[in-house]
Design an enzyme around this catalytic site. Structure first.
Site, short mmCIF file in Angstrom:
data_model
loop_
_atom_site.label_atom_id
_atom_site.label_comp_id
_atom_site.label_asym_id
_atom_site.label_seq_id
_atom_site.Cartn_x
_atom_site.Cartn_y
_atom_site.Cartn_z
CE LYS A 194 -3.33 3.00 2.54
NZ LYS A 194 -4.38 2.48 3.86
CE LYS A 247 -6.12 2.09 -0.92
NZ LYS A 247 -6.44 2.33 0.64
C1 PBG Z 1 -7.58 2.99 5.82
C2 PBG Z 1 -8.02 3.32 3.71
C3 PBG Z 1 -7.41 3.65 2.86
C4 PBG Z 1 -7.95 3.59 1.81
C5 PBG Z 1 -8.35 1.83 2.66
N1 PBG Z 1 -8.39 2.26 3.32
C6 PBG Z 1 -7.00 5.46 3.25
C7 PBG Z 1 -5.50 5.92 4.00
O1 PBG Z 1 -4.60 5.22 3.90
O2 PBG Z 1 -5.91 6.87 3.71
C8 PBG Z 1 -8.05 4.29 0.49
C9 PBG Z 1 -9.23 3.72 -0.35
C10 PBG Z 1 -9.52 4.96 -1.57
O3 PBG Z 1 -8.88 5.82 -1.46
O4 PBG Z 1 -10.56 4.39 -2.19
N2 PBG Z 1 -6.12 2.96 5.63
#
Ligand code: PBG
Length: 325
Positions: A194, A247
């Site tokens: 991520k 992601k």
């Molecule tokens: C929580 C989380 C996030 C997303 C999914 N789980 C946001 C972040 O890390 O700030 C993002 C999902 C998206 O942008 O569609 N940690």
């Protein structure tokens, strides 16, 4: 060589083209993300994500019904708590918003796979994904909280948990806690690679989860890195992850491909909020063809190696895919 060899021969008609397709995209690959909030009959639109809403549990049931009718196999739940505090208490409360949503969904739609996002940022007042002390996001003290959150989601009936916090060791901590409480058969889909991405902007509007100071660069990954992604995936697999996710997706297709090639594991791709917002904005202007763009994008993720795609386009994509059956 040409003219003996002519790739266009197999593109001559649609029957031939279908027969030699190398990649398939199906409704069965899709996961619909949903945002759930307290109250009754609440359906708040999210400006930067047209078509997506914050829903109260009663309204979420309509959304789930639609998803089920379209053949979408799974949803992933994000919660918006009543109030936020430094430790994100509602994230593991028996009557927390996510727990309530899970209970209702499983009661009404036992065949819908309900996945829960395991993280603290939606629940903490500072908006970070862990415990904060003196401006730092602490790793080890956060692990126990994440394990508690995952456990309480499973106790509510979650079918799968998806930790998105990027703390080191969290998959292992969650696996241990779930196993110790009789949930050894609940799979973990880890947000393994991520990245600290600008593409999460609209999500943070939707979940009200923007960090109140600093950024997430001390726990989410630097967009320049590939080797580190493979390391993260390897660690999560060793700690017991069942599905590993990359992601965002669009700017990270190479990562999806490398993960698929390097590990014999199911791969998830998160087609994130910013990717959705771009397509929605351009198609609203009439600048691109929404249906074609979305299906091409999702197919690209499959081609790169994704087995599962989390996407806000899931309902539309399902309609379009069902149409061409
Ligand atoms: C929580 C989380 C996030 C997303 C999914 N789980 C946001 C972040 O890390 O700030 C993002 C999902 C998206 O942008 O569609 N940690």
């Amino acid at each position: 060589m040409f003219p003996t060899v002519r790739p266009r021969r197999l593109r001559e008609n649609s029957i031939l083209r279908k027969m030699v397709r190398e990649t398939s995209l199906s409704v069965c690959d899709l996961v619909l993300p949903v945002f759930v909030t307290h109250g009754k009959s609440v359906k708040n639109s999210i400006k930067s994500m047209p078509g997506i809403h914050q829903l109260s549990v009663d309204m979420l049931l309509y959304e789930a019904e639609e998803a089920v009718e379209l053949g979408i196999p799974a949803v992933i739940i994000f919660g918006i708590p009543k109030s936020k505090d430094p430790r994100g208490l509602e994230a593991y409360a028996d009557d927390g918003i996510v727990q309530r949503a899970v209970m209702s969904l499983k009661k009404e739609f036992p065949n819908l796979l309900v996945i829960t996002d395991v993280c603290m940022c939606e629940f903490t007042d500072h908006g970070h994904c862990g415990i904060v002390s003196q401006g730092n996001v602490l790793n080890d003290p956060t692990l126990g909280y994440l394990a508690k959150i995952a456990l309480s989601q499973c106790q509510a009936g979650a079918d799968m948990v998806a930790p998105s916090d990027m703390m080191d060791g969290r998959v292992g901590a969650i696996r241990k806690e779930l196993d110790a409480n009789g949930f050894e058969m609940i799979p973990i889909m880890s947000y393994a690679a991520k990245y600290a991405s600008k593409f999460y902007g609209p999500f943070r509007d939707a979940a009200g989860s923007a960090p109140q100071f600093g950024d997430r660069k001390s726990y989410q990954m630097d967009p320049t890195n590939v080797r580190e992604a493979l390391k993260e995936v390897e660690l999560d697999i060793q700690e017991g992850a069942d599905i590993v996710m990359v992601k965002p997706a669009l700017a990270y297709m190479d990562i999806i491909k490398s993960v698929k090639e390097n590990f014999n594991y199911p791969v998830g791709a998160y087609n994130v909020s910013g990717e959705y917002a771009m397509v929605k904005a351009a198609s609203a202007q009439g600048w691109i063809d929404e249906k074609g763009t979305v299906l091409e994008t999702l197919m690209g993720m499959k081609r790169a190696g994704a087995d599962i795609i989390l996407t806000y386009h899931a309902k539309d994509a399902a309609r379009w895919l069902n149409d061409c059956k």
